[in-house]
Design a protein around this motif. Structure first.
Motif, mmCIF file in Angstrom:
data_model
loop_
_atom_site.group_PDB
_atom_site.id
_atom_site.type_symbol
_atom_site.label_atom_id
_atom_site.label_comp_id
_atom_site.label_asym_id
_atom_site.label_seq_id
_atom_site.Cartn_x
_atom_site.Cartn_y
_atom_site.Cartn_z
ATOM 1 N N GLY A 142 -12.204 2.689 -9.555
ATOM 2 C CA GLY A 142 -11.350 3.858 -9.768
ATOM 3 C C GLY A 142 -11.991 4.930 -10.616
ATOM 4 O O GLY A 142 -11.530 6.072 -10.664
ATOM 5 N N MET A 212 -8.719 8.449 -10.907
ATOM 6 C CA MET A 212 -7.808 7.606 -10.111
ATOM 7 C C MET A 212 -6.385 8.071 -10.400
ATOM 8 O O MET A 212 -5.436 7.318 -10.301
ATOM 9 C CB MET A 212 -7.988 6.109 -10.440
ATOM 10 N N THR A 362 4.895 5.992 -8.727
ATOM 11 C CA THR A 362 5.106 4.547 -8.653
ATOM 12 C C THR A 362 5.994 4.123 -9.811
ATOM 13 O O THR A 362 5.942 4.732 -10.879
ATOM 14 C CB THR A 362 3.768 3.776 -8.744
ATOM 15 N N TRP A 369 -7.107 0.688 -11.275
ATOM 16 C CA TRP A 369 -7.021 1.146 -9.887
ATOM 17 C C TRP A 369 -5.977 0.350 -9.108
ATOM 18 O O TRP A 369 -5.225 0.893 -8.311
ATOM 19 C CB TRP A 369 -8.389 1.059 -9.202
ATOM 20 N N SER A 373 -3.069 2.343 -7.299
ATOM 21 C CA SER A 373 -3.014 2.407 -5.825
ATOM 22 C C SER A 373 -1.695 1.926 -5.251
ATOM 23 O O SER A 373 -1.520 1.882 -4.037
ATOM 24 C CB SER A 373 -4.177 1.622 -5.219
ATOM 25 N N THR A 374 -0.752 1.575 -6.144
ATOM 26 C CA THR A 374 0.606 1.266 -5.632
ATOM 27 C C THR A 374 1.419 2.557 -5.499
ATOM 28 O O THR A 374 2.571 2.540 -5.101
ATOM 29 C CB THR A 374 1.370 0.314 -6.587
ATOM 30 N N SER A 375 0.799 3.669 -5.839
ATOM 31 C CA SER A 375 1.524 4.958 -5.771
ATOM 32 C C SER A 375 1.894 5.301 -4.335
ATOM 33 O O SER A 375 1.168 4.981 -3.394
ATOM 34 C CB SER A 375 0.652 6.084 -6.343
ATOM 35 N N THR A 377 1.730 7.723 -1.893
ATOM 36 C CA THR A 377 0.960 8.961 -1.678
ATOM 37 C C THR A 377 1.674 9.923 -0.718
ATOM 38 O O THR A 377 1.449 11.129 -0.779
ATOM 39 C CB THR A 377 -0.440 8.626 -1.120
ATOM 40 N N TYR A 399 -4.727 10.970 -6.727
ATOM 41 C CA TYR A 399 -5.733 10.316 -7.570
ATOM 42 C C TYR A 399 -6.647 11.309 -8.277
ATOM 43 O O TYR A 399 -7.856 11.115 -8.393
ATOM 44 C CB TYR A 399 -6.525 9.288 -6.731
#
Ligand code: KE4
Length: 431
Positions: A142, A212, A362, A369, A373-375, A377, A399
């Protein structure tokens, strides 16, 4: 249809420039739609080719901490230009600039100027390998350090295994010298160094991770990195291309009180012109050519125009109270955005340090990261588009981070918060 002229210009550009842009993130791929073509900037605002005004929170990805077209920067450039644009020979201003950098950045005793953040990190890695005689590099998932082959590497199948290329064109062999760990995971760093410490030339880290989205170091993380790398005679490299002169005049290392062995700088120190720098202890830096055996060079390194803009930028930033005011504005905006999200029942995770802000879509707490990365998008893209339509220009990716300049006033911040209230409400209704 909106932004007609931008659309026309983009379709022309795509015929002769890959993706129509000179840097991938500008293409709006992560948010959809076409990029906004900018005609000019002034203070906290940018104006597109269709005449629309935006409050700018990208600030050229960080460099413009004083806002667009700052009169003193322009004046310094005009004065420098009248004397010529480049000589490929030493100038007094380079020494003046170098001394400003080492006086501001606690760990730097010597510094070398280059033309970008990528050149700074690439050179710092080569120096670390040349100085230690080792090959392995450690980075964090990230974190982005520019498009250096050794750093375009993702974690191998298991944590702390050999890296695999994160871009076409990066050789597998080279990637295997880079080990990628989860950010903020000191236990993983300890385990790795206990097994392979003797082979590790350096660990490079964004002391505050801005690539990130914005992720702050956990309590003790940076101190731990300092102890572990020192214990194994590996170099600790702080990539302060974003945080340098952003989170404080002494960068993140000044803010958190940690002294790395090498520091990489860029963005702000160029005042909007292409500059990078890397520096550290004299005993390490003296290994750089022509003093030592580690080669690094650059036609336009120390360019008089970029150096003049950098000197003027640092002079203005060194004024007492500058960073306190920036931090107050950062906290004010971050709180306003969080309140707007909460009122619209949109779960977000916010981060802020000084004039650097992040907002993850999230409900989770983001520390690395994996959690970043659970966001959602898709939700971010809808938020981005709603803000853009209402005249607020954010980074076109979940990010990335947002930047406030000294030119942003509370009217801008209040307008941004009010705009976000509308944007969050529209997300809630699905419109
Ligand atoms: P440049 O080579 O782009 O000047 O710097 C590379 C770099 C190095 N280290 C850090 C921590 C960075 O953030 C960067 C570049 N940042 C990106 C945006 N997050 C620049 C924008 C772009 O790639 O267009």
């Amino acid at each position: 249809m909106e932004r007609i002229k931008s659309q026309e210009l983009f379709s022309q550009a795509k015929k002769i420039i890959p993706g129509g842009v000179n840097s991938p993130v500008r293409a709006f791929k992560a948010v959809g739609g076409n990029p906004v073509y900018i005609d000019h900037g002034q203070g906290s605002k940018i104006y597109d080719v269709d005449g629309k005004e935006y409050i700018d929170y990208v600030c050229s990805w960080g460099p413009l901490i004083l806002g667009h077209a700052h009169p003193q920067i322009l004046a310094a450039l005009q004065k420098a230009m009248a004397k010529g644009t480049s000589f490929g020979a030493p100038t007094e201003r380079e020494t003046e600039f170098a001394s400003m950098l080492i006086n501001a950045v606690p760990s730097m005793e010597m510094v070398r100027l280059v033309n970008s953040g990528t050149e700074a990190t690439m050179s710092a890695l080569r120096l670390a390998r040349g100085f230690t005689g080792r090959n392995k590099i450690v980075k964090f998932e990230g974190c982005y350090h520019g498009h250096v082959d050794s750093l375009l590497v993702k974690a191998g199948s298991g944590a702390a295994t050999l890296g695999t290329p994160d871009s076409a064109g990066v050789s597998v062999a080279l990637a295997q010298d880079t080990i990628t760990l989860p950010y903020n995971d000191l236990k993983a760093v300890k385990e790795l160094f206990s097994k392979h410490g003797g082979q590790i030339a350096a660990l490079i880290v964004e002391p505050v991770a801005g690539n990130m989205g914005l992720v702050l170091p956990k309590e003790g993380f940076l101190e731990g990195l300092r102890q572990i790398t020192a214990q194994h005679d590996s170099l600790l490299i702080f990539d302060e291309v974003i945080t340098g002169f952003r989170v404080s005049f002494g960068g993140a290392q000044g803010f958190y009180g940690i002294k790395p062995d090498l520091t990489c700088l860029g963005k702000i120190i160029g005042g909007g012109l292409p500059v990078g720098a890397y520096g550290g202890k004299e005993e390490i830096m003296k290994h750089i050519a022509p003093l030592g055996a580690v080669y690094q060079a650059g036609t336009l390194a120390g360019n008089p125009l970029a150096v003049s803009a950098g000197i003027e930028t640092l002079k203005i930033l060194s004024k007492p109270g500058t960073y306190e005011v920036l931090a107050e504005k950062g906290a004010y905006l971050s709180l306003g955005l969080q309140t707007a999200a909460r009122q619209a029942k949109i779960p977000v995770c916010a981060a802020q340090v000084g004039s650097l802000l992040g907002l993850f879509f999230t409900p989770n707490t983001v520390t690395d990261w994996g959690s970043a990365s659970t966001s959602n998008t898709t939700l971010f893209a809808r938020y981005f588009s709603s803000m853009l339509k209402q005249g607020v220009y954010l980074a076109p990716s979940q990010y990335e981070s947002s930047f406030i300049s000294t030119a942003h006033n509370y009217e801008d911040l209040d307008k941004t918060i009010a705009t976000a209230e509308c944007a969050f409400q529209s997300l809630g209704t699905g419109s």
